[in-house]
Design a protein around this motif. Sequence first.
Motif, short mmCIF file in Angstrom:
data_model
loop_
_atom_site.label_atom_id
_atom_site.label_comp_id
_atom_site.label_asym_id
_atom_site.label_seq_id
_atom_site.Cartn_x
_atom_site.Cartn_y
_atom_site.Cartn_z
N VAL A 199 -17.21 14.90 -6.43
CA VAL A 199 -16.18 15.92 -6.78
C VAL A 199 -17.09 17.23 -7.27
O VAL A 199 -16.75 18.41 -6.75
N ARG B 138 -18.34 18.75 -4.27
CA ARG B 138 -17.32 19.25 -3.14
C ARG B 138 -17.56 18.52 -1.88
O ARG B 138 -17.43 19.21 -0.85
N ALA C 271 -17.58 11.13 -1.49
CA ALA C 271 -16.43 10.80 -1.97
C ALA C 271 -15.91 9.51 -1.18
O ALA C 271 -15.26 8.59 -1.70
N CYS D 124 -10.09 11.07 1.75
CA CYS D 124 -11.12 11.78 1.30
C CYS D 124 -11.50 12.82 2.36
O CYS D 124 -11.80 13.86 2.10
N GLN E 209 -11.09 16.62 -4.29
CA GLN E 209 -10.98 17.78 -4.79
C GLN E 209 -11.48 18.95 -4.03
O GLN E 209 -12.23 19.80 -4.80
#
Length: 158
Positions: free
Chosen positions: A110, A113, A118, A134, A143
């Motif tokens: 996260v 990025r 993830a 993801c 995210q």
Amino acid sequence: LLAALYLQQKQERVADFLANDLSEEPWKTKATKNAFELIRQRRFELACAFFVLSREASDAIDVCVRYLDDWPLAALIAQCHRGDVSGGAEPKVAAELRRVLLEDLRPLAVRARDPWLASLAAWHIGDHAAALECVTPPYTHAQVPDDDAMAADGARVG
């Protein structure tokens, strides 16, 4: 083999110690104590190795994550020891691997990025649907910002 390498380097005490089966008592206890002493001396790689040789995978994983910041090595050790059912090690190692993936790797993904990282964490946990989410827009589990936000940050979009 490892003992022979230390013997060639004229480190007889270490070679003699490594010539024993460190997964059996009393050598296991001695290897574990040496590993904790190596942590105190900030020789983390060697401490991790002693934990692995004494089949203390959970402690080795903890050293990798806490001191070496090396989650790939922690995951590798967990995967190698996952099938080790001696002394009920498998559930403990599986729980430790899950903790590394959820508490260390997922937040790292996260922060970075990185939807692929993830996804890797989710896949190894067994949440295949989340792993797919993801890496498909809008990257809900990692995210990752959308293209407009990345462009505003000066990142190359494309």
